[in-house]
Design an enzyme around this catalytic site. Sequence first.
Site, short mmCIF file in Angstrom:
data_model
loop_
_atom_site.label_atom_id
_atom_site.label_comp_id
_atom_site.label_asym_id
_atom_site.label_seq_id
_atom_site.Cartn_x
_atom_site.Cartn_y
_atom_site.Cartn_z
N ALA A 44 1.21 -1.64 0.17
CA ALA A 44 -0.04 0.28 0.06
C ALA A 44 1.55 1.44 -0.40
CB ALA A 44 -0.73 0.22 1.31
N TYR A 46 3.89 1.65 -1.14
CA TYR A 46 4.90 1.24 -2.84
C TYR A 46 3.80 2.10 -3.51
CZ TYR A 46 6.95 0.10 -6.58
OH TYR A 46 7.40 -0.03 -7.82
N GLU A 126 14.20 -44.27 -14.18
CA GLU A 126 14.70 -43.09 -13.73
C GLU A 126 14.36 -42.40 -12.08
OE1 GLU A 126 12.01 -40.46 -16.82
OE2 GLU A 126 13.23 -41.80 -18.13
N LYS A 128 12.48 -40.58 -9.51
CA LYS A 128 11.70 -39.89 -9.69
C LYS A 128 11.27 -38.17 -8.90
CE LYS A 128 6.83 -39.66 -8.68
NZ LYS A 128 6.51 -38.37 -8.37
N GLU A 185 10.28 -32.32 -15.56
CA GLU A 185 10.41 -31.52 -13.43
C GLU A 185 11.81 -30.37 -13.66
OE1 GLU A 185 8.31 -33.30 -12.17
OE2 GLU A 185 8.84 -33.01 -10.06
N LYS A 302 8.90 -46.94 -16.73
CA LYS A 302 8.32 -46.94 -18.05
C LYS A 302 7.85 -48.02 -18.88
CE LYS A 302 8.58 -41.94 -17.64
NZ LYS A 302 9.62 -40.69 -17.97
N CYS A 420 -18.12 -29.29 20.09
CA CYS A 420 -17.23 -28.69 18.84
C CYS A 420 -16.23 -28.30 19.46
CB CYS A 420 -18.56 -28.65 17.91
SG CYS A 420 -17.01 -27.73 16.77
N CYS A 423 -18.07 -24.69 17.82
CA CYS A 423 -19.10 -24.11 18.01
C CYS A 423 -19.93 -24.30 18.93
CB CYS A 423 -19.78 -24.36 16.97
SG CYS A 423 -20.91 -26.27 16.53
N CYS A 444 -22.23 -23.87 12.46
CA CYS A 444 -20.62 -23.73 12.90
C CYS A 444 -19.68 -23.27 12.09
CB CYS A 444 -19.89 -25.55 13.32
SG CYS A 444 -18.44 -26.22 13.24
S1 IVH Z 1 6.71 -39.31 -16.69
C1 IVH Z 1 3.63 -39.98 -17.97
N1 IVH Z 1 9.22 -38.90 -14.93
O1 IVH Z 1 5.68 -37.55 -11.01
C2 IVH Z 1 3.42 -40.41 -17.23
N2 IVH Z 1 7.34 -38.10 -14.02
O2 IVH Z 1 3.57 -38.25 -10.07
C3 IVH Z 1 3.85 -38.45 -16.06
N3 IVH Z 1 7.56 -36.57 -11.82
O3 IVH Z 1 3.43 -35.14 -12.45
C4 IVH Z 1 5.22 -38.56 -15.47
N4 IVH Z 1 9.68 -37.64 -12.18
O4 IVH Z 1 5.89 -34.05 -12.11
C5 IVH Z 1 7.45 -39.35 -15.36
N5 IVH Z 1 11.09 -39.37 -14.33
C6 IVH Z 1 9.88 -38.93 -14.85
C7 IVH Z 1 8.94 -38.16 -13.18
C8 IVH Z 1 8.25 -37.94 -13.01
C9 IVH Z 1 9.21 -36.71 -10.90
C10 IVH Z 1 6.98 -36.28 -11.74
C11 IVH Z 1 5.53 -35.68 -12.14
C12 IVH Z 1 4.72 -35.95 -12.66
C13 IVH Z 1 4.51 -36.35 -11.23
C14 IVH Z 1 3.53 -38.40 -11.71
#
Ligand code: IVH
Length: 697
Positions: A44, A46, A126, A128, A185, A302, A420, A423, A444
């Site tokens: 505000a 600013y 790979e 996650k 990611e 995958k 509760c 409430c 509530c």
């Molecule tokens: S594949 C079609 N590969 O995990 C499959 N996801 O729980 C969709 N993520 O939204 C994603 N590492 O943000 C894929 N090597 C990886 C990943 C990955 C991280 C995340 C991604 C996705 C979430 C799903």
Amino acid sequence: MNGAGTLFNLSYEDARARHKKLAAEIKKHDKLYYQKDAPEISDAEYDRLRRELETLEAEFPDLADSDSPTQNVGAAPSKGFKKVKHDVPMLSLSNVFSEEELEDFLARVRRFLGLDESEPVELLAEPKIDGLSCSLRYERRKLVLAATRGDGAEGEDITENVKTIADVPKELPKGAPDILEVRGEIYMRRSDFEKLNERQEKEGKQIFANPRNAAAGSVRQLDSSITKLRPLHFFAYGLGEVAEGLKISTQFEIIQALGKWGFQITDQVEVLKDIKAIMKNYEGLLGRRADLDYDIDGIVYKVNDLKLQERLGFVSRAPRWAVAHKFPAEQAITVIKGIDIQVGRTGALTPVARLEPISVGGVVVSNATLHNEDEILRKDIRIGDRVLIQRAGDVIPQVVQALADKRSGAEKKFIFPEKCPACGSLAIREEGEVVRRCTGGLVCPAQAVERLKHFVSRLAFDIEGLGSKIIEQFYEDGLIKSPADIFRLEEKNKSLTVPIRKREGWGDLSEKNLFDSINARRNISFNRFIYALGIRQIGEATAKRLAGAYGSLENMKAAMKAAQNRESESYAELLAIEDVGPSVADDLLGFFAEAHNREILDALEAALTIEPFEAPDVGNSPIAGKTVVFTGTLEEMTRPEAKARAESLGAKVAGSVSKNTDYVVAGADAGSKLKKATELGVTVLTETQWLELIGNV
Ligand code: IVH
């Protein structure tokens, strides 16, 4: 002070002196805000400085030289993020937690594809990455759009912010497809995260709980010059839409191509052929986890062959061809300082343990859920106990057990309240229920606030500027008491003695942003609308089914009125909707029977345009709405695959033949179902005719 009022008395010299001072001050605050992330004055204040400067320049245009802050608006915050539709949905992953569940996954894949035990299914493993997913769109090799995942179908445009990430190529090398969407990611390295937090702490600013939160917070800055100062990185792992002509046949080749086009890919990728290799890879990466400079919360497997991926397709929001093998939950020991009771939107009382804050796998945890009354008794958890807590991924931390042998004797048993706490109404447990519920209903305040929070949440109205804290404040101050008040807020604000922009922490811009984000939601899809009402047991999927069945709010209201009579046809129709049994129907009808709820609906209807539910696009599918029965042995695809394909084209797949069946698809050795179809005169197709019909030969 009102700048405009005093101006007319100013000489040019005085105005110039004042302008110089103001400009210097604004620049100082710009720097503090945008570059150091450490504002010293409120929005505000600013805004007031800027307004005075603008008024001065309107009066004395000479002063608006190229050095003036009014000419350098590059850093001004934008209005929020535009929505972006994902033509190829951004999917999530289903999780497995053990070797056994992983074997089940592989068995499902084999069954779906009709492969027997001995045939290997190659998987790409790979890490996650624990960050936030992002889709990058390149057209003619130029980065044109970056979007968050959002709900998978629609995300937000974060292009400007993503452009500040060095790992993200702004242009692709020659040879890359004309249209290319890269999925990956955004994450923050652990080392960078620690440095960032040190800096934040020194400057007295927000400390981030973990690298994921820090990355998310940085990406969600409305001002990309802040994002630019945050050390963000990007790992690419997949593709969305791609122009035709890309000759690639495995997931591994996708990763290689991404590397070739200039993306960072993790160096922990491996192609695996059997469960033994998979488990070895899992143990290996779990062991290396602590040495990586980025957080991972599991491994993604995958199916490597892209043709098989395509056949497998996806269910709901997750692909059938991929799975995440999550790492075990991280645990720690701390002390329970107290137990609070939270009241949810449907009145459920949930006990929450207040903990001595402790870091669990890099995240500071100070609360953990105790689920319900019975759970506290079963685990014999007392106030003052040392407890083992655990945190897995993004789920709420849990109390695993109390360490009874560490007790001093001063620990106190917790007596679950029968009233509760919000409430004072009686809280009762219905027979067979584990949950104690407040009976206060509409009186509530805790339930009302939780319902409002649900109403504006991401899968409901998704109103960005109305976070939980703001809802609580506005409720308390009487600005928003019921959902329709949200859409009356702008009008109401005009007559407030202290308008929102004058409240602490608010300014002209943030007030405007709030109204913009509310107004952007005056059009809402019918299914989101139903979900937003927060009726017990009506989740996202059931809301969609109801929206599909009733089409419009008007129809639904009429049907709910008629269905109050449990003998009526409307009631029978309600029960015929998938997912709706007598208990769901009771909750739904209970909601519509309540006069106060009907008033809320009327008020919302007056303020909104509710758009009809869009059923999933089945194009001009020749089998949309038809009922199909498969029988006998199919040659080209397995039974589950045929079923999934038919359903994705809008057909219903039934298990037995009746006069309502439109097609019976008969494979080799079809028996009684084929006979019945012929008797009833139902159209019988061979597998080839079926494939021709759905355009797949
Ligand atoms: S594949 C079609 N590969 O995990 C499959 N996801 O729980 C969709 N993520 O939204 C994603 N590492 O943000 C894929 N090597 C990886 C990943 C990955 C991280 C995340 C991604 C996705 C979430 C799903």
